[in-house]
Design an enzyme around this catalytic site. Structure first.
Site, PDB file in Angstrom:
ATOM      1  N   PHE A   1       0.834  -1.212   0.000  1.00  0.00           N
ATOM      2  CA  PHE A   1       0.000   0.000   0.000  1.00  0.00           C
ATOM      3  C   PHE A   1       0.869   1.263   0.000  1.00  0.00           C
ATOM      4  O   PHE A   1       0.888   2.030  -0.969  1.00  0.00           O
ATOM      5  CB  PHE A   1      -0.940  -0.074   1.212  1.00  0.00           C
ATOM      6  CG  PHE A   1      -1.538   1.233   1.635  1.00  0.00           C
ATOM      7  CD1 PHE A   1      -2.154   2.063   0.713  1.00  0.00           C
ATOM      8  CD2 PHE A   1      -1.484   1.633   2.972  1.00  0.00           C
ATOM      9  CE1 PHE A   1      -2.713   3.279   1.106  1.00  0.00           C
ATOM     10  CE2 PHE A   1      -2.037   2.837   3.370  1.00  0.00           C
ATOM     11  CZ  PHE A   1      -2.642   3.671   2.439  1.00  0.00           C
TER      12      PHE A   1
ATOM     13  N   TYR B   1       5.052  -7.993  15.710  1.00  0.00           N
ATOM     14  CA  TYR B   1       5.141  -6.746  14.942  1.00  0.00           C
ATOM     15  C   TYR B   1       5.784  -5.645  15.787  1.00  0.00           C
ATOM     16  O   TYR B   1       6.773  -5.035  15.389  1.00  0.00           O
ATOM     17  CB  TYR B   1       3.741  -6.349  14.502  1.00  0.00           C
ATOM     18  CG  TYR B   1       3.680  -5.126  13.621  1.00  0.00           C
ATOM     19  CD1 TYR B   1       4.125  -5.174  12.300  1.00  0.00           C
ATOM     20  CD2 TYR B   1       3.154  -3.921  14.087  1.00  0.00           C
ATOM     21  CE1 TYR B   1       4.052  -4.056  11.478  1.00  0.00           C
ATOM     22  CE2 TYR B   1       3.075  -2.804  13.276  1.00  0.00           C
ATOM     23  CZ  TYR B   1       3.521  -2.872  11.973  1.00  0.00           C
ATOM     24  OH  TYR B   1       3.452  -1.759  11.166  1.00  0.00           O
TER      25      TYR B   1
HETATM   26  P1  NAD Z   1       1.535  -3.552   3.247  1.00  0.00           P
HETATM   27  O1  NAD Z   1       1.301  -4.865   3.878  1.00  0.00           O
HETATM   28  O2  NAD Z   1       0.541  -3.076   2.228  1.00  0.00           O
HETATM   29  O3  NAD Z   1       2.965  -3.503   2.555  1.00  0.00           O
HETATM   30  C1  NAD Z   1       4.064  -4.237   3.008  1.00  0.00           C
HETATM   31  C2  NAD Z   1       4.869  -4.675   1.802  1.00  0.00           C
HETATM   32  O4  NAD Z   1       6.032  -5.390   2.271  1.00  0.00           O
HETATM   33  C3  NAD Z   1       4.096  -5.639   0.885  1.00  0.00           C
HETATM   34  O5  NAD Z   1       4.293  -5.308  -0.448  1.00  0.00           O
HETATM   35  C4  NAD Z   1       4.709  -6.995   1.209  1.00  0.00           C
HETATM   36  O6  NAD Z   1       4.603  -7.923   0.160  1.00  0.00           O
HETATM   37  C5  NAD Z   1       6.147  -6.587   1.518  1.00  0.00           C
HETATM   38  N1  NAD Z   1       6.830  -7.593   2.347  1.00  0.00           N
HETATM   39  C6  NAD Z   1       6.396  -8.162   3.491  1.00  0.00           C
HETATM   40  N2  NAD Z   1       7.303  -9.043   3.958  1.00  0.00           N
HETATM   41  C7  NAD Z   1       8.339  -9.023   3.066  1.00  0.00           C
HETATM   42  C8  NAD Z   1       9.570  -9.727   2.979  1.00  0.00           C
HETATM   43  N3  NAD Z   1       9.940 -10.635   3.900  1.00  0.00           N
HETATM   44  N4  NAD Z   1      10.384  -9.476   1.920  1.00  0.00           N
HETATM   45  C9  NAD Z   1      10.025  -8.562   0.969  1.00  0.00           C
HETATM   46  N5  NAD Z   1       8.867  -7.878   1.003  1.00  0.00           N
HETATM   47  C10 NAD Z   1       8.035  -8.105   2.042  1.00  0.00           C
HETATM   48  O7  NAD Z   1       1.663  -2.491   4.426  1.00  0.00           O
HETATM   49  P2  NAD Z   1       1.747  -0.899   4.366  1.00  0.00           P
HETATM   50  O8  NAD Z   1       0.573  -0.348   5.067  1.00  0.00           O
HETATM   51  O9  NAD Z   1       2.065  -0.445   2.990  1.00  0.00           O
HETATM   52  O10 NAD Z   1       3.001  -0.650   5.323  1.00  0.00           O
HETATM   53  C11 NAD Z   1       4.297  -0.416   4.772  1.00  0.00           C
HETATM   54  C12 NAD Z   1       5.294  -0.220   5.903  1.00  0.00           C
HETATM   55  O11 NAD Z   1       4.894   0.911   6.681  1.00  0.00           O
HETATM   56  C13 NAD Z   1       5.379  -1.408   6.845  1.00  0.00           C
HETATM   57  O12 NAD Z   1       6.728  -1.577   7.209  1.00  0.00           O
HETATM   58  C14 NAD Z   1       4.566  -0.968   8.034  1.00  0.00           C
HETATM   59  O13 NAD Z   1       5.035  -1.558   9.227  1.00  0.00           O
HETATM   60  C15 NAD Z   1       4.771   0.533   8.036  1.00  0.00           C
HETATM   61  N6  NAD Z   1       3.616   1.193   8.660  1.00  0.00           N
HETATM   62  C16 NAD Z   1       2.445   1.342   8.005  1.00  0.00           C
HETATM   63  C17 NAD Z   1       1.378   1.945   8.644  1.00  0.00           C
HETATM   64  C18 NAD Z   1       0.050   2.159   7.955  1.00  0.00           C
HETATM   65  O14 NAD Z   1      -0.876   2.656   8.608  1.00  0.00           O
HETATM   66  N7  NAD Z   1      -0.113   1.861   6.694  1.00  0.00           N
HETATM   67  C19 NAD Z   1       1.502   2.382   9.964  1.00  0.00           C
HETATM   68  C20 NAD Z   1       2.705   2.178  10.610  1.00  0.00           C
HETATM   69  C21 NAD Z   1       3.784   1.599   9.949  1.00  0.00           C
END
Ligand code: NAD
Ligand code: UDP
Length: 338
Positions: A17, A151
């Site tokens: 995302f 997490y």
């Molecule tokens: P998401 O799940 O949509 O995206 C995560 C991405 O990481 C996916 O494309 C997934 O395939 C990839 N991924 C997961 N494990 C992997 C691995 N072992 N090797 C390679 N790729 C891997 O989540 P998001 O909402 O886009 O979040 C992105 C980042 O931002 C994350 O690290 C998350 O912890 C952080 N974050 C997001 C939010 C939010 O509200 N969206 C809040 C706090 C932190």
């Protein structure tokens, strides 16, 4: 991949995302972008328009695997990690490995190339906070052995690694503590509140509130968040420690649901389900540091952001796929009744 003298960035988690929005933004800023992803929660659909760009390349691999030291880039963004509770709890051991070993592998790479490294950390490092709103100086209140710990503690350890690479190896790191962010390109089956409620409201399915709905979150629209990440990577002389990025507009979950119902005109009934274990009761960022350091604050109101998100979910056909929730988890282990 065409480079044409462009600055070059790796975006780990670029098919997810936030990652896909970041890749688009970097391409628009004139970067060449290497998107690293293993598609654990990411989707090819998120990359469809980017793949046509000659300055974009997909590296399909696990973030734990080392990148070739010869990969000549200037910046590394680490967003690789499932972020939605049902997804990161599905394989908690994999989640810890992704956060800790994945961050370590990317830090080693960045250290070898002596380039800037930005870690996507999270408000979850504050756990179920005793301090409100949350400032970066707060050390948090995390259950280290609970179902969210894979997490929360994974992300806390990743922060530790970042600051140790900074202290010991002089690596230019940046750590963003991201608060709940939403918008287009979330998976319909992502399982987080806004994607669930919007898809339920559009499809007429029952809207699920966990607990009594009085718990709060502060919701940031994705474009605002990406602007904050970009500015954080760009900022010179960074010695500030972690930086909260989020929208301080705190809402209860019940209030959020009412907003979505109003904006969609939905007639869905509202059903109450047990509150997941260790679900934080309140969350709101203090963004003074981001304002001062980056001149950043969110520009998008909740109604504006929700309207754009609803419109995207409608066009993406959200109504045909079910929202993901606690039914996908082992209720005995992960929920409690309020
Ligand atoms: P998401 O799940 O949509 O995206 C995560 C991405 O990481 C996916 O494309 C997934 O395939 C990839 N991924 C997961 N494990 C992997 C691995 N072992 N090797 C390679 N790729 C891997 O989540 P998001 O909402 O886009 O979040 C992105 C980042 O931002 C994350 O690290 C998350 O912890 C952080 N974050 C997001 C939010 C939010 O509200 N969206 C809040 C706090 C932190
Ligand atoms: N939540 C809810 N219904 C849903 C999904 C989530 O009431 O269908 C609640 C969840 O229990 C939490 C809040 O909404 O209190 C935010 O959940 P989310 O998973 O989006 O983010 P996080 O808990 O990680 O902040």
């Amino acid at each position: 991949m065409k480079l044409n003298g462009r600055p070059r960035a790796v975006v780990a988690g670029g098919a997810g995302f936030l990652g896909s929005h970041l890749c688009s933004r970097l391409l628009a800023e004139g970067y060449a972008v290497y998107c690293l992803d293993n598609f654990m929660t990411g989707r090819m659909e998120n990359l469809r328009s980017l793949e046509r760009d000659p300055h974009f390349e997909l590296i399909e691999q696990d973030v734990i695997q080392p990148l070739p030291p010869s990969l000549n880039v200037h910046e590394v963004y680490n967003l690789a990690c499932p972020a939605s509770p049902p997804h990161y709890q599905r394989d908690p051991i994999e989640t810890v490995k992704t956060s800790v070993l994945g961050t370590l592998a990317l830090l080693e790479f960045a250290s070898l190339r002596k380039v800037r490294f930005l870690q996507a950390s999270t408000s979850e490092v504050y756990g179920d906070p005793k301090e409100h709103p949350q400032r970066e100086s707060y050390w948090g209140h995390v259950n280290p052995i609970g179902v969210r710990a894979c997490y929360d503690e994974g992300k806390r350890c990743a922060e530790t690694l970042c600051f140790d690479f900074s202290r010991r190896r002089g690596l230019p790191i940046r750590v963003a503590r991201i608060f709940n962010t939403y918008g287009p390109c979330m998976r319909v089956d992502d399982g987080r509140i806004i994607s669930n409620v919007v898809s339920q409201a559009i499809s007429g399915e029952p809207i699920t509130i966990y607990g009594d709905g009085e718990q709060t979150r502060s919701f940031c629209y994705v474009d605002d968040l990406i602007e904050g990440l970009f500015r954080l990577m760009m900022v010179q002389d960074y010695a500030a420690g972690p930086v909260n990025l989020g929208n301080p507009d705190e809402r209860s979950i019940a209030d959020l649901v009412q907003s979505v119902v109003r904006l969609t005109g939905s007639r869905s009934e509202i059903v109450y389900k047990p509150l997941p274990l260790d679900d934080p009761k309140r969350r709101r960022p203090d963004i003074s540091r981001a304002k001062e350091l980056l001149g950043w604050e969110p520009q998008t109101s909740l109604d504006q952001g929700l309207a754009r998100t609803i419109s995207w979910f409608r066009s993406a056909g959200a109504s045909v796929a079910p929202a993901v929730g606690q039914q996908n988890l082992d209720a005995g282990e992960t929920t409690r009744v309020v």
